[in-house]
Design an enzyme around this catalytic site. Structure first.
Site, PDB file in Angstrom:
ATOM      1  N   GLU A 170       0.673  -1.303   0.007  1.00  0.00           N
ATOM      2  CA  GLU A 170      -0.058   0.045   0.061  1.00  0.00           C
ATOM      3  C   GLU A 170       0.781   1.370   0.108  1.00  0.00           C
ATOM      4  O   GLU A 170       0.635   2.103   0.932  1.00  0.00           O
ATOM      5  CB  GLU A 170      -0.927  -0.091   1.308  1.00  0.00           C
ATOM      6  N   GLU A 379      -5.169  -8.465   0.339  1.00  0.00           N
ATOM      7  CA  GLU A 379      -5.821  -8.267   1.498  1.00  0.00           C
ATOM      8  C   GLU A 379      -7.327  -8.015   1.308  1.00  0.00           C
ATOM      9  O   GLU A 379      -7.673  -7.366   0.185  1.00  0.00           O
ATOM     10  CB  GLU A 379      -5.472  -7.082   2.273  1.00  0.00           C
TER      11      GLU A 379
END
Length: 481
Positions: A170, A379
């Protein structure tokens, strides 16, 4: 696209779960580990819910065997975890810490022994504090070489047993929250510095990926991107354009660089016109082009809906919900580009994250169409208040519904032609949810602690544990039954 019959999940599908070092390990100063930027940031009053920190977290550092045994009991096929950079290299660029490497060596061995594929994330936000102090962390080009040394150290140590690697987790989140919103370390609000730090992170990512197969010839590597596909609030052409602005600035800005080594032109021109574009040096774009990943990792939680935002008097930065008080998220935007709107077609969590399983399919399709890369869902999960009832029962049917809905859309995406490698639920055990403390729970396994006390840190299987176990056993056959 409505299918008469869905394709099955591949036989080698990676049914997984995920975690991050700072959120689970604890042992923040044990066995030679030096501090990370998060070890320092959480000590600033008011930054986290009730002042929570990861000093102990859920003590995975001392309970890893117990946790892996729970994974084996579930029949987990893959476990994605991150390595703590300051745990394995003193101060980030000093001596290699053998005790730190031994911990990950042992963890990988235990996973392999239990037929669980390890997926190692090189960087999940815990930059060594010493590098932040030495040269400003991601704001200096020196971080590129330090990250390369750290990464290749792990490739050489673990690459004989670890096939799948995630480079940066991320990047869009740790850069924007760290340098735009000051919600994460280093706590800066400076857009020029943000885009420069981001460029250095992209170069570091590319340098590592470019040489990866020299160290792990049969391995696969890719970044994990937090993707929230952009929707238009209405069919008004200016809303459609606002959504396109958001998709390009919030997503293509990163994924185009990962896949193609170049920045989207419209956004580059906008940043250049506003004095925000990163400074480039000779060879930068050539390096970015060399860092093509084997797959695109996707962390998906929600879509975001956008509408037009006037240049004069438009909506700027709004507060996000880190309290769990539903409805406290404010509209946010960039005047002249876009602003966010609540989607009236979707329900939301207590943290105002809109629940949109179909959005995952939309995102998978968009990535496939634009980049043509295999995808690993690194995720996806639901953070909510879980209640421990009498006789150690946790009835998290809402989590089962959430995961089932998203997996159904994964199967539809596979039928659409998406090359989906696996699905890692966030998370395996409950953990520290960064700014949100321990009240926001994600795990299949309840950990008996809260913000006030570590209690006994007992591991307790939730109802979702058995549901996912059956899903894995049947390779997803009962998802649509």
């Amino acid at each position: 696209m409505i299918h008469n019959k869905l394709k099955p999940f591949p036989d080698n599908f990676l049914w997984g779960a995920a975690s991050a070092a700072y959120q689970i390990e604890g042992a923040w100063d044990v066995d030679g580990k030096s501090p990370s930027i998060w070890d320092e940031f959480v000590r600033i009053p008011g930054k986290t819910f009730k002042g929570t920190n990861g000093d102990i977290a859920v003590d995975h550092y001392h309970r890893w065997k117990e946790d892996v045994q729970l994974m084996a009991d579930m029949g987990l096929k893959a476990y994605r975890f991150s390595v703590s950079w300051p745990r394995v290299i003193k101060d980030g660029n000093g001596e290699i810490n053998e005790k730190g490497l031994e911990f990950y060596d042992n963890l990988v061995d235990e996973l392999v022994k239990n037929n669980i594929e390890p997926i190692v994330t090189l960087y999940h936000w815990d930059l060594p504090q010493a590098l932040q102090e030495q040269y400003g962390g991601w704001e200096s080009r020196q971080v590129i070489d330090d990250f390369y040394r750290y990464s290749t150290t792990l490739f050489k140590r673990l690459g004989d047993r670890v096939k799948y690697w995630v480079s940066l987790n991320e990047q869009n989140i740790f850069i924007s929250l760290g340098y735009q919103k000051a919600a994460h370390p280093p706590g800066v609000t400076d857009m020029k510095r943000m885009y420069q730090a981001n460029h250095h992170a992209s170069l570091a990512n590319a340098k590592v990926i470019a040489d990866f197969h020299d160290y792990v010839p049969e391995g696969k590597i890719g970044p994990s991107f937090a993707y929230g596909p952009a929707y238009s609030y209405s069919s008004h052409p200016e809303d459609v354009l606002a959504a396109q602005n958001a998709e390009e600035m919030q997503s293509h800005w990163w994924m185009d660089v990962y896949a193609w080594g170049k920045y989207p032109q419209a956004i580059w021109d906008y940043l250049e016109d506003n004095g925000l574009a990163p400074d480039l040096e000779e060879g930068d774009m050539e390096l970015l082009a060399k860092g093509k990943p084997d797959f695109m990792g996707v962390n998906y939680y929600k879509t975001t809906t956008y509408e037009r935002n006037p240049l004069v008097g438009g909506t700027g930065e709004g507060e996000m919900n880190t309290s769990g008080k539903k409805g406290t998220t404010q509209e946010s935007g960039i005047p002249g580009l876009f602003k966010t709107k609540k989607n009236p077609n979707l329900e939301a969590t207590n943290w105002d994250w809109e629940i949109d399983p179909v959005g995952l399919r939309v995102g998978l399709r968009r990535i496939t169409d634009r980049y043509g890369l295999p995808i690993l869902i690194s995720e996806n999960g639901l953070g909510e208040y879980d209640k421990l009832e009498e006789n150690d029962v946790v009835k998290d049917d809402y989590r089962i519904d959430y995961l089932k809905g998203h997996l159904q859309e994964c199967q539809k995406a596979i039928t659409d032609g998406v090359d989906l490698m696996g699905y890692c639920v966030w998370s395996f055990t409950d953990l520290l949810s960064w700014l949100n403390g321990y009240q926001k729970r994600y795990g299949f396994v309840y950990v008996n602690r809260d913000e006030e006390s570590e209690k006994d840190l007992r591991r307790i299987k939730k109802k979702s544990f058995d549901w996912y176990k059956e899903t894995i056993e049947t390779n997803g056959e009962k998802l649509n039954g």
